[in-house]
Structures are given as structure tokens and as C-alpha cells.
Enzyme design. Structure first.
Site, mmCIF file in Angstrom:
data_model
loop_
_atom_site.group_PDB
_atom_site.id
_atom_site.type_symbol
_atom_site.label_atom_id
_atom_site.label_comp_id
_atom_site.label_asym_id
_atom_site.label_seq_id
_atom_site.Cartn_x
_atom_site.Cartn_y
_atom_site.Cartn_z
ATOM 1 N N TYR A 101 0.819 -1.211 0.000
ATOM 2 C CA TYR A 101 0.000 0.000 0.000
ATOM 3 C C TYR A 101 0.857 1.266 0.000
ATOM 4 C CZ TYR A 101 -2.818 3.762 1.986
ATOM 5 O OH TYR A 101 -3.403 4.968 2.232
ATOM 6 N N SER A 112 -5.088 13.891 6.674
ATOM 7 C CA SER A 112 -5.794 13.256 5.556
ATOM 8 C C SER A 112 -7.268 13.046 5.845
ATOM 9 C CB SER A 112 -5.153 11.898 5.260
ATOM 10 O OG SER A 112 -5.966 11.160 4.368
ATOM 11 N N LYS A 145 -4.583 20.427 -4.733
ATOM 12 C CA LYS A 145 -3.490 19.443 -4.813
ATOM 13 C C LYS A 145 -3.711 18.489 -5.976
ATOM 14 C CE LYS A 145 -1.098 15.948 -1.937
ATOM 15 N NZ LYS A 145 -1.563 14.601 -2.277
ATOM 16 N N HIS A 186 0.604 12.603 -6.790
ATOM 17 C CA HIS A 186 0.160 11.639 -5.783
ATOM 18 C C HIS A 186 1.213 10.543 -5.589
ATOM 19 C CE1 HIS A 186 -3.966 11.144 -3.892
ATOM 20 N NE2 HIS A 186 -3.329 10.128 -3.365
HETATM 21 C C1 FNR Z 1 -0.759 9.244 -0.188
HETATM 22 N N1 FNR Z 1 -1.156 10.468 -0.709
HETATM 23 C C2 FNR Z 1 -2.355 11.022 -0.309
HETATM 24 N N2 FNR Z 1 -2.726 12.252 -0.777
HETATM 25 C C3 FNR Z 1 -3.874 12.825 -0.357
HETATM 26 O O1 FNR Z 1 -4.180 13.929 -0.777
HETATM 27 N N3 FNR Z 1 -4.668 12.178 0.543
HETATM 28 C C4 FNR Z 1 -4.371 10.957 1.049
HETATM 29 O O2 FNR Z 1 -5.100 10.408 1.874
HETATM 30 C C5 FNR Z 1 -3.190 10.325 0.588
HETATM 31 N N4 FNR Z 1 -2.845 9.075 1.016
HETATM 32 C C6 FNR Z 1 -1.634 8.541 0.672
HETATM 33 C C7 FNR Z 1 -1.252 7.314 1.182
HETATM 34 C C8 FNR Z 1 0.010 6.800 0.895
HETATM 35 C C9 FNR Z 1 0.419 5.494 1.497
HETATM 36 C C10 FNR Z 1 0.903 7.525 0.066
HETATM 37 C C11 FNR Z 1 2.281 7.020 -0.232
HETATM 38 C C12 FNR Z 1 0.509 8.725 -0.472
HETATM 39 C C13 FNR Z 1 -0.240 11.248 -1.574
HETATM 40 C C14 FNR Z 1 0.711 12.094 -0.722
HETATM 41 O O3 FNR Z 1 0.027 13.156 -0.119
HETATM 42 C C15 FNR Z 1 1.831 12.695 -1.594
HETATM 43 O O4 FNR Z 1 1.270 13.359 -2.688
HETATM 44 C C16 FNR Z 1 2.793 11.612 -2.090
HETATM 45 O O5 FNR Z 1 3.117 10.742 -1.032
HETATM 46 C C17 FNR Z 1 4.057 12.218 -2.663
HETATM 47 O O6 FNR Z 1 4.864 11.222 -3.233
HETATM 48 P P1 FNR Z 1 6.172 10.616 -2.499
HETATM 49 O O7 FNR Z 1 7.133 11.744 -2.342
HETATM 50 O O8 FNR Z 1 5.704 10.053 -1.216
HETATM 51 O O9 FNR Z 1 6.655 9.559 -3.427
#
Ligand code: FNR
Length: 410
Positions: A37, A123, A276, A300
């Protein structure tokens, strides 16, 4: 820095400093489901790879003799003074990353962030109601990330709760009209959320409760599979029912949204709104025209459209569009930030701040509150040293001139 001094006297860091080692250690610690995940991306994960590769194409040009004896990472975002141009990205269903059950993760993250003064973006799919997280944060900054619910009352209620919980901004994530194609989760045969993970923000919401209570869930099969029995037990542990989970899956997003709808959100909150998931300059312009106060350039973390461009490659175009439309509107960046040098590059390309994503989740998985704190401190310590080596004393000085011209072009 303190981190070097600790190293000199032989104390090992709480979590690995090297990004690859941090990831490998987290992988060993996490459940197979949790790892799939968190680390997983969409499709063949080409965009996950592209996000990282894009940073290798930008080179910092070191400068010497620039009196860098005193440096500061402090910056101002939406009128608030912050210790560094870094926030914790919103990450849903965090309970999948930690052992010990639902509701444990967010308070640990909140305590780490509070000690650092680094803002948390809470979140919509957190595993802890936002009020509980806000209580842990005390006066430390928090923003709220909204998944725009299909149900107006639920969306409005989440935003009203965020205001009451002291959020400094609403970050509305618009790159998720539908959830991306996530092969790793699919291969494990149990999608995140299927057992009610990341549902606490909803089950604690009065508008959602009204909706779920009127729902008649699809009748259970007479001979349920073992997986279904387990899923039900897991839901029960979270105080959720099948009707809750089914309602959640129905209302979590609204695929019919267009720019006209942003006015609805604009009317419902006095908080700044950041959009975003922006990757195209036109979307940045339209967001600002529709009343947004800023944007987050993000794909994302490569979890939505695979083969999408690297988020870093989208950044300069979006920055130009925003500067031409609303010169003071903040441009935040995420997707692929792993090191302090990465933060430097993103700022040099015009970002006002970055969101750190997966790395702090790995820290959380490895060492809880101390792990999150360590990961953030490592990134900021490297940013500080990178600034010194680039001849920069403050983050506002970091500019395109600190990067080598690309492909020999001036
Ligand atoms: C996310 N991301 C995300 N974004 C958001 O707006 N709401 C959310 O609930 C989530 N949940 C989420 C879960 C997991 C496990 C990950 C890895 C990512 C996206 C997050 O906010 C962000 O955009 C990314 O994690 C950026 O990429 P890197 O730098 O983690 O690779």
C-alpha cells in the site's frame, strides 16, 4: 549539526539516514499489505520511477566564499512563520504502516510534528478522527486535506470540522476522481479500505453517520468466504460496519467535478484553499481563477495515472503560470522528495515549500514518533548543509541560478 555531532560520538541514528536503507528497513518491518500500500504506485510504477529520476537531471552548482556561517530554514507560508519549507504530506490509512491497530498512527505523527513545528496535512482518510489529532498537535500548525465527497453534507461537514480543529488551510486533492490502478494491492486480493482502514474521519462525522444509517448494505452471502469473515471482524474492531465501509466507498470522491464546482467550496470556508494534484499550467490558472489561493504540484507519488510525467518536470511550467496569474500565491511541490538536496532543487525550480510523503511513513513504521522526527530532521539537516555548500543563507535566496543550465542551454 547535531546529527553529525551525534555521529562523532558513536550514537547511531534512530532510523537509517540513507534513503535506500530507510526504505529497505521499513520494508522488512512492515506487513506485506502495508508495504504494498505505502510503497506501491499505479500500473507498472513508471511514474514512481520517473518522479525520482527527474531529480537526477538537475544539478546544483556549489558556490564558495559566501559567508554561510549563519543560516536559517525559516519561511512564511500563508502568513504563518514556519521552521522550514516542509510539511508532512497527507497520508491515509496510516494504520497499515504501523503495528498496533487503528488510531495509533496519527497521534505519533502529531507529536513528532509538534516538536519540530512542522505542519501536518491531516488526511481525509486518516485512521484517527481529526479532533484527536488536533488535540495532540496543540498550537502546532495543521492543514486539512479534503477528498471532495460525493455527498455535499459530508464534504461541508468535514470542512466545518477542520475549521473547528484549527486548520490553517484546506488542501483539496483533485487528482483522485477515481482511485488509480494499483497492481500491488490488487495482487494481494485485499484493497486498502476494504476492512475499514482509513475510515475514522468519516465514522466520526455526523453527516456521514446520517447517511450510513439509512443504507441497506448488500446482503451477506449465505456461506461467506474466510476473507469476508476476516474483513468483517476487522471492521468491527474499528467500530465500523459493512454499511459504513460501503457508504465510504460510495461517497469518498466525486468524479463529476468541474472547475465551476470550486465556487461551492469557496463559499463554505474562510480558510485558504490549495488545490493538490496540479500538473498542467492551465489547471493552475483555472484553479486560481476559480478562487483557490495556491496549488500543490503533485502526481500523488505516482499512485494515480501511470506513465504520467514526473511531478518535478511539471513544476517549472506551473510556477510560471501561477506567477503570471497571482504572483504571491504559494506553489507547493511533492512526489519524489527523498533528501534535503531534493528539497533544494524543488525550491530552486520555484516551489515555496515541499510536502514530504513516503519517507516519514517509513520512519513511522520503523520507530514511531521518534522515527518520523528523525526522518524529517535528516532531510532538514541535509537541506541546511546543501544551502551552505551552494552559498545560500536563507531559503528565499534559493533560485534557478543555483542549478546548472540543462542540456547545455543557458
Ligand atoms: C498518499 N497520498 C495522499 N494524498 C492525499 O491527498 N490524501 C491521502 O489520503 C493520501 N494518502 C496517501 C497514502 C500513501 C500510502 C501515500 C504514499 C501517499 C499522496 C501524498 O500526499 C503525496 O502526494 C505523495 O506521497 C508524494 O509522493 P512521495 O514523495 O511520497 O513519493
Amino acid at each position: 549539526s547535531d546529527i553529525y555531532r551525534d555521529g562523532v560520538y558513536g550514537s547511531r541514528p534512530v532510523v537509517p539516514v540513507a534513503p535506500a536503507a530507510l526504505e529497505a528497513a521499513a520494508r522488512r518491518r512492515m506487513s506485506a499489505r502495508g508495504w504494498a500500500y505505502v510503497a506501491g504506485g499505479a500500473g507498472a510504477e513508471r511514474t514512481v520511477a520517473a518522479n525520482a529520476a527527474a531529480f537526477t537531471r538537475h544539478r546544483i552548482v556549489p558556490r564558495i566564499m559566501a559567508d554561510v556561517g549563519e543560516r536559517s530554514l525559516r519561511t512564511t507560508l500563508l502568513g504563518r512563520d514556519l521552521p522550514a519549507p516542509l510539511l508532512l504530506a497527507p497520508v491515509g490509512a496510516l494504520e497499515l504502516a504501523v503495528r498496533g491497530g487503528p488510531g495509533r498512527a496519527e497521534p505519533l505523527v502529531a507529536r513528532a510534528a509538534r516538536e519540530l513545528g512542522v505542519p501536518v496535512v491531516i488526511s481525509s482518510q486518516a485512521s484517527t478522527p481529526m479532533e484527536a489529532t488536533a488535540a495532540e498537535l496543540g498550537g502546532s500548525p495543521r492543514w486539512f486535506q479534503l477528498y471532495w465527497s460525493n455527498d455535499d453534507d459530508v464534504a461541508a461537514s468535514l470542512v466545518a470540522r477542520a475549521e473547528a480543529a484549527g486548520a490553517g488551510a484546506v488542501v483539496v486533492t483533485l487528482d483522485t476522481p477515481v482511485l488509480g490502478w494499483r497492481p500491488r494491492d490488487l495482487d494481494l486480493g485485499s484493497l486498502p479500505f476494504a476492512r475499514g482502514e482509513g475510515i475514522a474521519q468519516y465514522t466520526s462525522d455526523p453527516a456521514f453517520r446520517r447517511l450510513a444509517s439509512t443504507r441497506r448494505s448488500t446482503p451477506a452471502r449465505r456461506r461467506p468466504t474466510l476473507a469476508a469473515v476476516r474483513a468483517l471482524a476487522a471492521m468491527r474492531r474499528r467500530g465500523a460496519t459493512r454499511a459504513d465501509v460501503e457508504t465510504f466507498l460510495d461517497v469518498f470522491s466525486r468524479p463529476t467535478l468541474t472547475w465551476r464546482d470550486l465556487a461551492w467550496l469557496r463559499e463554505r470556508t474562510r480558510l485558504p484553499i490549495l488545490v493538490k494534484g496540479v500538473q498542467h499550467p492551465d489547471d493552475a490558472r483555472r484553479a486560481l481563477d476559480a478562487g483557490a489561493d495556491g496549488v500543490v504540484v503533485s502526481n500523488h507519488g505516482g499512485r494515480q495515472a501511470d506513465n504520467a510525467i514526473a511531478s518535478l518536470d511539471a513544476l517549472p511550467g506551473v510556477v510560471s503560470a501561477v506567477r503570471a496569474t497571482a504572483p504571491t500565491a504559494p506553489v507547493l511541490f511533492d512526489s519524489g522528495v527523498r533528501t534535503g538536496a531534493d528539497v533544494f532543487v524543488a525550491l530552486a525550480l520555484g516551489a515555496d515549500a515541499v510536502l514530504l510523503g513516503r519517507p516519514w511513513v517509513y520512519g513511522l513504521a520503523l520507530a514511531g514518533e521518534a522515527g518520523v522526527r528523525a526522518v524529517v530532521r535528516h532531510v532538514l539537516a541535509e537541506l541546511d548543509l546543501t544551502m551552505a555548500l551552494a552559498g545560500v543563507r536563507g531559503v528565499a535566496e534559493i533560485a534557478a541560478g543555483h542549478l546548472a543550465p540543462r542540456d547545455g542551454a543557458a
